[in-house]
Write a protein that holds these residues in place. Sequence first.
Motif, mmCIF file in Angstrom:
data_model
loop_
_atom_site.group_PDB
_atom_site.id
_atom_site.type_symbol
_atom_site.label_atom_id
_atom_site.label_comp_id
_atom_site.label_asym_id
_atom_site.label_seq_id
_atom_site.Cartn_x
_atom_site.Cartn_y
_atom_site.Cartn_z
ATOM 1 N N GLU A 53 44.664 51.947 34.814
ATOM 2 C CA GLU A 53 44.998 53.341 34.530
ATOM 3 C C GLU A 53 45.723 53.983 35.708
ATOM 4 O O GLU A 53 46.692 54.718 35.522
ATOM 5 N N GLN A 54 45.232 53.718 36.921
ATOM 6 C CA GLN A 54 45.865 54.278 38.117
ATOM 7 C C GLN A 54 47.290 53.776 38.269
ATOM 8 O O GLN A 54 48.193 54.541 38.612
ATOM 9 N N ARG A 55 47.505 52.505 37.991
ATOM 10 C CA ARG A 55 48.857 51.949 38.078
ATOM 11 C C ARG A 55 49.768 52.559 37.016
ATOM 12 O O ARG A 55 50.879 52.983 37.299
ATOM 13 N N ASP A 56 49.264 52.615 35.795
ATOM 14 C CA ASP A 56 50.068 53.128 34.690
ATOM 15 C C ASP A 56 50.424 54.609 34.860
ATOM 16 O O ASP A 56 51.478 55.043 34.407
ATOM 17 N N SER A 57 49.537 55.368 35.497
ATOM 18 C CA SER A 57 49.802 56.797 35.697
ATOM 19 C C SER A 57 50.636 57.060 36.949
ATOM 20 O O SER A 57 51.000 58.201 37.218
ATOM 21 N N GLY A 58 50.909 56.011 37.730
ATOM 22 C CA GLY A 58 51.724 56.165 38.927
ATOM 23 C C GLY A 58 50.947 56.575 40.165
ATOM 24 O O GLY A 58 51.536 56.883 41.195
ATOM 25 N N GLN A 59 49.621 56.575 40.097
ATOM 26 C CA GLN A 59 48.796 56.942 41.253
ATOM 27 C C GLN A 59 48.855 55.896 42.356
ATOM 28 O O GLN A 59 48.691 56.226 43.524
ATOM 29 N N ILE A 60 49.041 54.635 41.971
ATOM 30 C CA ILE A 60 49.146 53.563 42.955
ATOM 31 C C ILE A 60 50.364 52.712 42.626
ATOM 32 O O ILE A 60 50.818 52.659 41.493
ATOM 33 N N SER A 61 50.879 52.026 43.634
ATOM 34 C CA SER A 61 52.047 51.159 43.446
ATOM 35 C C SER A 61 51.620 49.811 42.855
ATOM 36 O O SER A 61 50.427 49.473 42.830
ATOM 37 N N GLN A 62 52.606 49.047 42.412
ATOM 38 C CA GLN A 62 52.325 47.712 41.885
ATOM 39 C C GLN A 62 51.732 46.816 42.964
ATOM 40 O O GLN A 62 50.830 46.022 42.697
ATOM 41 N N GLU A 63 52.197 46.976 44.202
ATOM 42 C CA GLU A 63 51.674 46.171 45.312
ATOM 43 C C GLU A 63 50.200 46.473 45.555
ATOM 44 O O GLU A 63 49.389 45.564 45.753
ATOM 45 N N GLU A 64 49.842 47.774 45.538
ATOM 46 C CA GLU A 64 48.440 48.162 45.723
ATOM 47 C C GLU A 64 47.601 47.655 44.547
ATOM 48 O O GLU A 64 46.485 47.173 44.737
ATOM 49 N N PHE A 65 48.146 47.735 43.344
ATOM 50 C CA PHE A 65 47.461 47.213 42.161
ATOM 51 C C PHE A 65 47.168 45.728 42.331
ATOM 52 O O PHE A 65 46.039 45.277 42.114
ATOM 53 N N ASN A 66 48.174 44.962 42.748
ATOM 54 C CA ASN A 66 47.997 43.511 42.915
ATOM 55 C C ASN A 66 46.949 43.193 43.973
ATOM 56 O O ASN A 66 46.125 42.299 43.784
ATOM 57 N N ARG A 67 46.962 43.934 45.086
ATOM 58 C CA ARG A 67 45.990 43.698 46.162
ATOM 59 C C ARG A 67 44.566 43.966 45.679
ATOM 60 O O ARG A 67 43.665 43.143 45.861
ATOM 61 N N ARG A 68 44.378 45.099 45.028
ATOM 62 C CA ARG A 68 43.036 45.460 44.561
ATOM 63 C C ARG A 68 42.585 44.586 43.395
ATOM 64 O O ARG A 68 41.390 44.269 43.264
ATOM 65 N N LYS A 69 43.524 44.154 42.574
ATOM 66 C CA LYS A 69 43.201 43.246 41.468
ATOM 67 C C LYS A 69 42.656 41.928 42.020
ATOM 68 O O LYS A 69 41.681 41.379 41.501
ATOM 69 N N GLN A 70 43.288 41.418 43.080
ATOM 70 C CA GLN A 70 42.809 40.173 43.698
ATOM 71 C C GLN A 70 41.399 40.332 44.244
ATOM 72 O O GLN A 70 40.594 39.406 44.166
ATOM 73 N N GLU A 71 41.076 41.505 44.784
ATOM 74 C CA GLU A 71 39.715 41.751 45.280
ATOM 75 C C GLU A 71 38.703 41.677 44.140
ATOM 76 O O GLU A 71 37.634 41.073 44.284
ATOM 77 N N ILE A 72 39.037 42.311 43.016
ATOM 78 C CA ILE A 72 38.144 42.299 41.868
ATOM 79 C C ILE A 72 37.988 40.879 41.333
ATOM 80 O O ILE A 72 36.882 40.424 41.044
ATOM 81 N N GLU A 73 39.098 40.164 41.204
ATOM 82 C CA GLU A 73 39.044 38.790 40.716
ATOM 83 C C GLU A 73 38.243 37.904 41.647
ATOM 84 O O GLU A 73 37.564 36.972 41.200
ATOM 85 N N GLY A 74 38.291 38.171 42.938
ATOM 86 C CA GLY A 74 37.560 37.363 43.907
ATOM 87 C C GLY A 74 36.052 37.482 43.787
ATOM 88 O O GLY A 74 35.318 36.562 44.138
ATOM 89 N N ARG A 75 35.577 38.603 43.301
ATOM 90 C CA ARG A 75 34.123 38.787 43.187
ATOM 91 C C ARG A 75 33.619 38.616 41.757
ATOM 92 O O ARG A 75 32.454 38.857 41.481
ATOM 93 N N SER A 76 34.502 38.215 40.852
ATOM 94 C CA SER A 76 34.131 38.072 39.440
ATOM 95 C C SER A 76 34.133 36.609 39.032
ATOM 96 O O SER A 76 35.007 35.847 39.429
ATOM 97 N N ALA A 77 33.201 36.242 38.201
ATOM 98 C CA ALA A 77 33.177 34.883 37.661
ATOM 99 C C ALA A 77 34.017 34.794 36.388
ATOM 100 O O ALA A 77 34.328 33.713 35.918
ATOM 101 N N VAL A 78 34.396 35.948 35.825
ATOM 102 C CA VAL A 78 35.114 35.981 34.556
ATOM 103 C C VAL A 78 36.616 36.105 34.753
ATOM 104 O O VAL A 78 37.398 35.433 34.102
ATOM 105 N N TYR A 79 37.052 37.001 35.612
ATOM 106 C CA TYR A 79 38.482 37.262 35.779
ATOM 107 C C TYR A 79 39.185 36.127 36.465
ATOM 108 O O TYR A 79 38.819 35.447 37.268
#
Length: 79
Positions: A53-79
Amino acid sequence: MMRTGMVMATGAAMVLALAGCSSKTGTAAAVGVGAAGAAYEYSNKRAMDELKEQRDSGQISQEEFNRRKQEIEGRSAVY
């Protein structure tokens, strides 16, 4: 590295829970482990949805989205 540790910890918890499933306490432990894992993954899903949602609304850049997405994926067994 963190994902491997999470998978190993979850696996160990499941083995211990299943080892005692012949008793009511073991069954309760298995249910508790499953519920805790589901709650943790639900939290990761909510974080990912909010991030999109933050990415789609323009609150964060694609680069910030990718960085934070990797953090979430790193702590998830599903993603």
